[in-house]
Design a protein around this motif. Structure first.
Motif, PDB file in Angstrom:
ATOM      1  N   PRO A 182      -9.536  27.850  -0.166  1.00 53.89           N
ATOM      2  CA  PRO A 182      -8.261  28.415  -0.634  1.00 53.89           C
ATOM      3  C   PRO A 182      -7.174  27.338  -0.714  1.00 53.89           C
ATOM      4  O   PRO A 182      -7.038  26.527   0.204  1.00 53.89           O
ATOM      5  N   THR A 183      -6.413  27.356  -1.794  1.00 48.23           N
ATOM      6  CA  THR A 183      -5.370  26.348  -1.967  1.00 48.23           C
ATOM      7  C   THR A 183      -4.054  26.749  -1.306  1.00 48.23           C
ATOM      8  O   THR A 183      -3.146  25.928  -1.204  1.00 48.23           O
ATOM      9  N   VAL A 206       0.815  -1.219   0.000  1.00 49.99           N
ATOM     10  CA  VAL A 206       0.000   0.000   0.000  1.00 49.99           C
ATOM     11  C   VAL A 206       0.845   1.264   0.000  1.00 49.99           C
ATOM     12  O   VAL A 206       0.327   2.361   0.154  1.00 49.99           O
ATOM     13  N   GLY A 207       2.170   1.121  -0.162  1.00 45.80           N
ATOM     14  CA  GLY A 207       3.017   2.307  -0.183  1.00 45.80           C
ATOM     15  C   GLY A 207       3.236   2.866   1.209  1.00 45.80           C
ATOM     16  O   GLY A 207       3.193   2.147   2.205  1.00 45.80           O
ATOM     17  N   GLY A 208       3.454   4.153   1.271  1.00 42.71           N
ATOM     18  CA  GLY A 208       3.762   4.782   2.548  1.00 42.71           C
ATOM     19  C   GLY A 208       2.815   5.904   2.897  1.00 42.71           C
ATOM     20  O   GLY A 208       2.020   6.355   2.076  1.00 42.71           O
ATOM     21  N   VAL A 209       2.898   6.350   4.145  1.00 44.09           N
ATOM     22  CA  VAL A 209       2.159   7.530   4.596  1.00 44.09           C
ATOM     23  C   VAL A 209       2.672   8.734   3.808  1.00 44.09           C
ATOM     24  O   VAL A 209       3.879   8.905   3.605  1.00 44.09           O
ATOM     25  N   GLN A 210       1.758   9.580   3.350  1.00 42.50           N
ATOM     26  CA  GLN A 210       2.127  10.695   2.484  1.00 42.50           C
ATOM     27  C   GLN A 210       1.747  12.031   3.114  1.00 42.50           C
ATOM     28  O   GLN A 210       0.835  12.121   3.931  1.00 42.50           O
ATOM     29  N   TYR A 211       2.482  13.063   2.688  1.00 49.24           N
ATOM     30  CA  TYR A 211       2.232  14.436   3.112  1.00 49.24           C
ATOM     31  C   TYR A 211       2.112  15.321   1.874  1.00 49.24           C
ATOM     32  O   TYR A 211       2.469  14.911   0.776  1.00 49.24           O
ATOM     33  N   ASP A 212       1.642  16.547   2.081  1.00 48.67           N
ATOM     34  CA  ASP A 212       1.505  17.473   0.968  1.00 48.67           C
ATOM     35  C   ASP A 212       2.872  17.770   0.347  1.00 48.67           C
ATOM     36  O   ASP A 212       3.890  17.836   1.045  1.00 48.67           O
ATOM     37  N   GLU A 232      -8.069  22.390   7.221  1.00 44.39           N
ATOM     38  CA  GLU A 232      -8.282  21.041   7.740  1.00 44.39           C
ATOM     39  C   GLU A 232      -8.868  20.161   6.652  1.00 44.39           C
ATOM     40  O   GLU A 232      -9.674  20.597   5.835  1.00 44.39           O
ATOM     41  N   THR A 233      -8.445  18.925   6.642  1.00 46.04           N
ATOM     42  CA  THR A 233      -8.988  17.911   5.738  1.00 46.04           C
ATOM     43  C   THR A 233      -9.532  16.774   6.597  1.00 46.04           C
ATOM     44  O   THR A 233      -9.283  16.737   7.807  1.00 46.04           O
ATOM     45  N   PRO A 265      -9.123   7.567   2.570  1.00 43.98           N
ATOM     46  CA  PRO A 265      -7.663   7.578   2.697  1.00 43.98           C
ATOM     47  C   PRO A 265      -7.078   8.983   2.725  1.00 43.98           C
ATOM     48  O   PRO A 265      -5.903   9.163   3.030  1.00 43.98           O
ATOM     49  N   GLY A 266      -7.918   9.979   2.397  1.00 46.28           N
ATOM     50  CA  GLY A 266      -7.433  11.348   2.305  1.00 46.28           C
ATOM     51  C   GLY A 266      -6.841  11.648   0.941  1.00 46.28           C
ATOM     52  O   GLY A 266      -6.823  10.812   0.039  1.00 46.28           O
ATOM     53  N   MET A 267      -6.338  12.869   0.795  1.00 42.36           N
ATOM     54  CA  MET A 267      -5.720  13.306  -0.464  1.00 42.36           C
ATOM     55  C   MET A 267      -4.869  14.528  -0.186  1.00 42.36           C
ATOM     56  O   MET A 267      -4.902  15.091   0.921  1.00 42.36           O
ATOM     57  N   ASP A 268      -4.092  14.937  -1.178  1.00 39.91           N
ATOM     58  CA  ASP A 268      -3.283  16.143  -1.051  1.00 39.91           C
ATOM     59  C   ASP A 268      -4.168  17.340  -0.705  1.00 39.91           C
ATOM     60  O   ASP A 268      -5.291  17.467  -1.207  1.00 39.91           O
ATOM     61  N   ARG A 269      -3.647  18.211   0.166  1.00 37.06           N
ATOM     62  CA  ARG A 269      -4.438  19.337   0.647  1.00 37.06           C
ATOM     63  C   ARG A 269      -4.924  20.230  -0.490  1.00 37.06           C
ATOM     64  O   ARG A 269      -6.070  20.698  -0.482  1.00 37.06           O
ATOM     65  N   VAL A 270      -4.067  20.492  -1.465  1.00 32.86           N
ATOM     66  CA  VAL A 270      -4.460  21.352  -2.586  1.00 32.86           C
ATOM     67  C   VAL A 270      -5.595  20.707  -3.379  1.00 32.86           C
ATOM     68  O   VAL A 270      -6.557  21.383  -3.770  1.00 32.86           O
ATOM     69  N   ASP A 271      -5.498  19.416  -3.618  1.00 33.12           N
ATOM     70  CA  ASP A 271      -6.574  18.719  -4.334  1.00 33.12           C
ATOM     71  C   ASP A 271      -7.876  18.791  -3.545  1.00 33.12           C
ATOM     72  O   ASP A 271      -8.955  18.993  -4.123  1.00 33.12           O
ATOM     73  N   TYR A 272      -7.775  18.637  -2.226  1.00 32.70           N
ATOM     74  CA  TYR A 272      -8.982  18.697  -1.396  1.00 32.70           C
ATOM     75  C   TYR A 272      -9.568  20.117  -1.406  1.00 32.70           C
ATOM     76  O   TYR A 272     -10.785  20.287  -1.473  1.00 32.70           O
ATOM     77  N   ALA A 273      -8.705  21.122  -1.359  1.00 36.28           N
ATOM     78  CA  ALA A 273      -9.181  22.508  -1.388  1.00 36.28           C
ATOM     79  C   ALA A 273      -9.903  22.801  -2.698  1.00 36.28           C
ATOM     80  O   ALA A 273     -10.963  23.442  -2.710  1.00 36.28           O
ATOM     81  N   GLU A 274      -9.345  22.351  -3.806  1.00 37.25           N
ATOM     82  CA  GLU A 274      -9.996  22.566  -5.097  1.00 37.25           C
ATOM     83  C   GLU A 274     -11.317  21.823  -5.172  1.00 37.25           C
ATOM     84  O   GLU A 274     -12.298  22.329  -5.729  1.00 37.25           O
ATOM     85  N   LEU A 275     -11.363  20.623  -4.601  1.00 40.19           N
ATOM     86  CA  LEU A 275     -12.586  19.828  -4.630  1.00 40.19           C
ATOM     87  C   LEU A 275     -13.696  20.468  -3.817  1.00 40.19           C
ATOM     88  O   LEU A 275     -14.875  20.392  -4.177  1.00 40.19           O
ATOM     89  N   THR A 276     -13.327  21.116  -2.712  1.00 43.30           N
ATOM     90  CA  THR A 276     -14.325  21.684  -1.797  1.00 43.30           C
ATOM     91  C   THR A 276     -14.474  23.199  -1.930  1.00 43.30           C
ATOM     92  O   THR A 276     -15.228  23.810  -1.175  1.00 43.30           O
ATOM     93  N   GLY A 277     -13.752  23.808  -2.869  1.00 45.73           N
ATOM     94  CA  GLY A 277     -13.881  25.243  -3.085  1.00 45.73           C
ATOM     95  C   GLY A 277     -13.243  26.096  -2.011  1.00 45.73           C
ATOM     96  O   GLY A 277     -13.696  27.221  -1.752  1.00 45.73           O
TER      97      GLY A 277
END
Length: 224
Positions: A124-125, A46-52, A130-131, A110-122
Motif C-alpha cells: 500500500p502506498t 552526494v547531496g543530503g539525507v532525504q525523507y519522503d 518499512e523499507t 541507498p533506499g528510495m522514497d516510500r511510495v516508490d518502494y511500495a509500488e515496486l514491492t506491491g
C-alpha cells in the motif's frame, strides 16, 4: 610506441611501478598511476539525507520513518597524456546512523522514497511501511541522521575496457533531521464544535511546528 588515438594496453594486475627515467614509459602505466592518485583524492557531492515528500522528516515514535540518499554512479572524463580517460565512482556501501544511539547500520542500498518502494514491492502506498533503510525510533525528539557512502572505482581509456582502480573513497551526505512525536488518542462524544474541545484545536497549541515551516512541509502539502 603508441600512435594516433589508439588506447594503450591495460596495465597488468596490481599497481605497476614506474620505470627508471632513462627507460621508455608505457602510457598505460602513467595513466593508471595518475588515475589511482586522482581517485584517492576525489571529492564527491552526494547531496543530503532525504525523507519522503509527504513527511519531510516528521514521524511518530514506534513507527517506521523512511530515510534515504542518492545512490548515483558519478562519472568524470578528462585528458591524460593525450588520451581521453573516463573515471567512474560506483557506490558500494551505505553507512546509516540514525542519531538515536542505535549504532551504525551498513547497507548495500541507498533506499528510495516510500511510495516508490511500495509500488515496486506491491504494498500500500498510503501506509507507513518499512523499507530497507527505514528506522523505528523508540523515543520522541529530534535526531541528526548521517549517511556515509563508500565508492569503488574503475576507468577506461578512449572507450576501451573498464579497469578497476585500487582502493575506495567515502563521501558524507549533508545530515538530515528526524523529528519524532508521539500519538495520543481518547474517546470523544462527537464531532468538533469549537477549538477548545479535546483534539479539535490546531495542532500543538495553535502554532504550526517550526520544523514544518523550515523543512518545506507546509508549502509541499498546503496543510498549514
Amino acid at each position: 610506441m603508441v600512435s594516433g588515438c589508439a588506447a594503450p594496453d591495460a596495465p597488468s594486475a596490481g599497481d605497476p611501478e614506474l620505470p627508471d627515467a632513462d627507460e621508455p614509459v608505457d602510457p598505460a602505466v602513467l595513466i593508471h598511476s595518475e588515475v589511482a592518485e586522482e581517485f584517492a583524492q576525489l571529492t564527491l557531492d552526494v547531496g543530503g539525507v532525504q525523507y519522503d515528500a509527504d513527511g519531510l522528516g516528521f514521524g511518530y515514535r514506534n513507527q517506521p520513518l523512511n530515510v534515504f540518499v542518492d545512490g548515483d554512479v558519478e562519472t568524470f572524463t578528462e585528458e591524460m597524456f593525450g588520451f581521453d580517460v573516463t573515471i567512474r565512482a560506483i557506490p558500494s556501501q551505505f553507512r546509516f546512523n540514525y542519531g538515536d544511539g542505535s549504532g551504525d547500520r551498513l547497507l548495500n542500498t541507498p533506499g528510495m522514497d516510500r511510495v516508490d518502494y511500495a509500488e515496486l514491492t506491491g504494498q500500500p502506498t498510503d501506509e507507513y511501511i518499512e523499507t530497507p533503510t527505514s528506522h523505528v525510533y523508540d523515543e520522541t525528539g529530534t535526531f541528526e541522521v548521517n549517511v556515509t557512502t563508500t565508492y569503488t572505482g574503475e576507468y577506461q581509456v578512449e572507450g576501451g575496457p573498464w579497469i578497476p582502480i585500487p582502493g575506495t573513497v567515502t563521501a558524507e551526505a549533508d545530515p538530515g533531521e528526524s523529528d519524532i512525536w508521539r500519538i495520543r488518542s481518547a474517546p470523544v462524544s462527537g464531532d468538533c464544535e469549537h477549538s477548545s474541545q479535546w483534539g479539535c484545536g490546531e495542532a500543538f497549541d495553535g502554532e504550526t511546528p517550526q520544523i514544518f515551516v523550515e523543512n518545506g512541509w507546509c508549502e509541499e502539502t498546503g496543510r498549514c
